[in-house]
Design a protein around this motif. Sequence first.
Motif, mmCIF file in Angstrom:
data_model
loop_
_atom_site.group_PDB
_atom_site.id
_atom_site.type_symbol
_atom_site.label_atom_id
_atom_site.label_comp_id
_atom_site.label_asym_id
_atom_site.label_seq_id
_atom_site.Cartn_x
_atom_site.Cartn_y
_atom_site.Cartn_z
ATOM 1 N N ARG A 94 8.200 1.238 -1.863
ATOM 2 C CA ARG A 94 6.804 1.571 -2.122
ATOM 3 C C ARG A 94 5.936 0.806 -1.126
ATOM 4 N N LEU A 95 4.723 1.293 -0.908
ATOM 5 C CA LEU A 95 3.797 0.558 -0.056
ATOM 6 C C LEU A 95 3.511 -0.792 -0.681
ATOM 7 N N LEU A 96 3.480 -1.834 0.136
ATOM 8 C CA LEU A 96 3.158 -3.160 -0.362
ATOM 9 C C LEU A 96 1.653 -3.272 -0.605
ATOM 10 N N PRO A 97 1.258 -4.162 -1.509
ATOM 11 C CA PRO A 97 -0.174 -4.330 -1.812
ATOM 12 C C PRO A 97 -1.001 -4.583 -0.554
ATOM 13 N N GLU A 100 -2.109 0.068 2.643
ATOM 14 C CA GLU A 100 -2.906 1.257 2.956
ATOM 15 C C GLU A 100 -4.350 0.896 3.264
ATOM 16 N N ALA A 101 -4.895 -0.072 2.559
ATOM 17 C CA ALA A 101 -6.290 -0.465 2.771
ATOM 18 C C ALA A 101 -6.496 -1.023 4.175
ATOM 19 N N ILE A 102 -5.601 -1.908 4.625
ATOM 20 C CA ILE A 102 -5.798 -2.511 5.942
ATOM 21 C C ILE A 102 -5.530 -1.494 7.054
ATOM 22 N N LEU A 103 -4.568 -0.605 6.870
ATOM 23 C CA LEU A 103 -4.301 0.417 7.879
ATOM 24 C C LEU A 103 -5.476 1.382 7.994
ATOM 25 N N SER A 104 -6.067 1.711 6.872
ATOM 26 C CA SER A 104 -7.228 2.601 6.881
ATOM 27 C C SER A 104 -8.394 1.978 7.631
ATOM 28 N N ARG A 105 -8.620 0.692 7.388
ATOM 29 C CA ARG A 105 -9.718 -0.002 8.063
ATOM 30 C C ARG A 105 -9.455 -0.124 9.563
ATOM 31 N N LEU A 106 -8.224 -0.492 9.913
ATOM 32 C CA LEU A 106 -7.896 -0.694 11.325
ATOM 33 C C LEU A 106 -7.949 0.606 12.119
ATOM 34 N N SER A 107 -7.552 1.699 11.490
ATOM 35 C CA SER A 107 -7.523 2.966 12.210
ATOM 36 C C SER A 107 -8.919 3.479 12.531
ATOM 37 N N LEU A 131 7.148 7.656 6.864
ATOM 38 C CA LEU A 131 5.981 8.285 7.476
ATOM 39 C C LEU A 131 5.483 9.470 6.661
ATOM 40 N N GLU A 132 6.422 10.263 6.157
ATOM 41 C CA GLU A 132 6.041 11.468 5.415
ATOM 42 C C GLU A 132 5.941 11.210 3.911
ATOM 43 N N GLY A 133 6.974 10.624 3.355
ATOM 44 C CA GLY A 133 7.016 10.439 1.906
ATOM 45 C C GLY A 133 6.074 9.380 1.375
ATOM 46 N N LEU A 134 5.802 8.349 2.174
ATOM 47 C CA LEU A 134 4.916 7.275 1.724
ATOM 48 C C LEU A 134 3.540 7.356 2.377
ATOM 49 N N GLY A 135 3.316 8.406 3.155
ATOM 50 C CA GLY A 135 1.990 8.659 3.704
ATOM 51 C C GLY A 135 1.572 7.796 4.877
ATOM 52 N N GLY A 216 -0.932 -15.083 4.650
ATOM 53 C CA GLY A 216 -0.398 -15.089 3.292
ATOM 54 C C GLY A 216 -0.274 -13.702 2.704
ATOM 55 N N ALA A 217 -1.007 -12.743 3.275
ATOM 56 C CA ALA A 217 -0.984 -11.369 2.803
ATOM 57 C C ALA A 217 -1.476 -10.448 3.905
ATOM 58 N N LEU A 218 -1.142 -9.174 3.822
ATOM 59 C CA LEU A 218 -1.590 -8.208 4.817
ATOM 60 C C LEU A 218 -3.110 -8.144 4.899
ATOM 61 N N SER A 219 -3.770 -8.336 3.778
ATOM 62 C CA SER A 219 -5.232 -8.264 3.754
ATOM 63 C C SER A 219 -5.873 -9.318 4.651
ATOM 64 N N ASP A 220 -5.129 -10.393 4.968
ATOM 65 C CA ASP A 220 -5.669 -11.436 5.843
ATOM 66 C C ASP A 220 -5.891 -10.932 7.270
#
Length: 229
Positions: A94-97, A100-107, A131-135, A216-220
């Motif tokens: 599954r996507l880690l916490p 998706e939020a950080i990828l959306s912002r960076l893109s 890429l396909e199943g987890l978006g 400590g986290a992807l959000s950083d």
Amino acid sequence: MALKGIIFDLDGTLISLHVDGGAFRKEITGELARAGFRMDLIGATSKGVYVQDILDRARSQVEDGLVKADFALVRSRTFRALDALEVEWIRHSRLLPGAEAILSRLSAEGKVPITLALLTNSGRAATEYALEGLGLGRYFPNSFTRDDLPAMKPRPEGITTALKVLALDRSEVLYVGDSPTDIVASKRAGIRIASVATERYDLQTLAELNPDYTLGALSDLERLVPRLS
């Protein structure tokens, strides 16, 4: 130089990791043994030996005349055996916490979006599921797997190949990963590395290998990227 591209690892960095290391090595050693390789000289079960190390040692046996085999064919068969395991395991991922939020912002970062790419030691079959199943495909027009590259991490050739395809200089790119393998490969390739403590390794373990940044986290990443841009 300003940051223009970020290359992400996949398993353990963006998605949860479901891997049986013992089963993985069993498949590799089984394929090599059936092809006639001297497993006593490869040390596949030794601590600190990566899959790429095993393949490099097998190739050396062919080059030194110890084994008569088509190494490219053996490598391909080995990868296909690993594909079968990975495709089954990744169905539980599954996507880690925060991924998706950080990828959306960076893109959509700034007037000129940062180039995002994916580079993984996994095979193309499992990566396509992510890429396909987890978006993740919407964020990564460029993805690089072991099937596309001359060598796996911790060797640097995968990263340097990706840089050429992306038309980016080493000074313009940040690699984001969760393991010592990512740190070693990035340093060898001459690019900056941000190590994220997600599932497998804690901050102290990662910091001991001197990455450029520890998170400590992807959000950083949201706080780090503006400093590099």
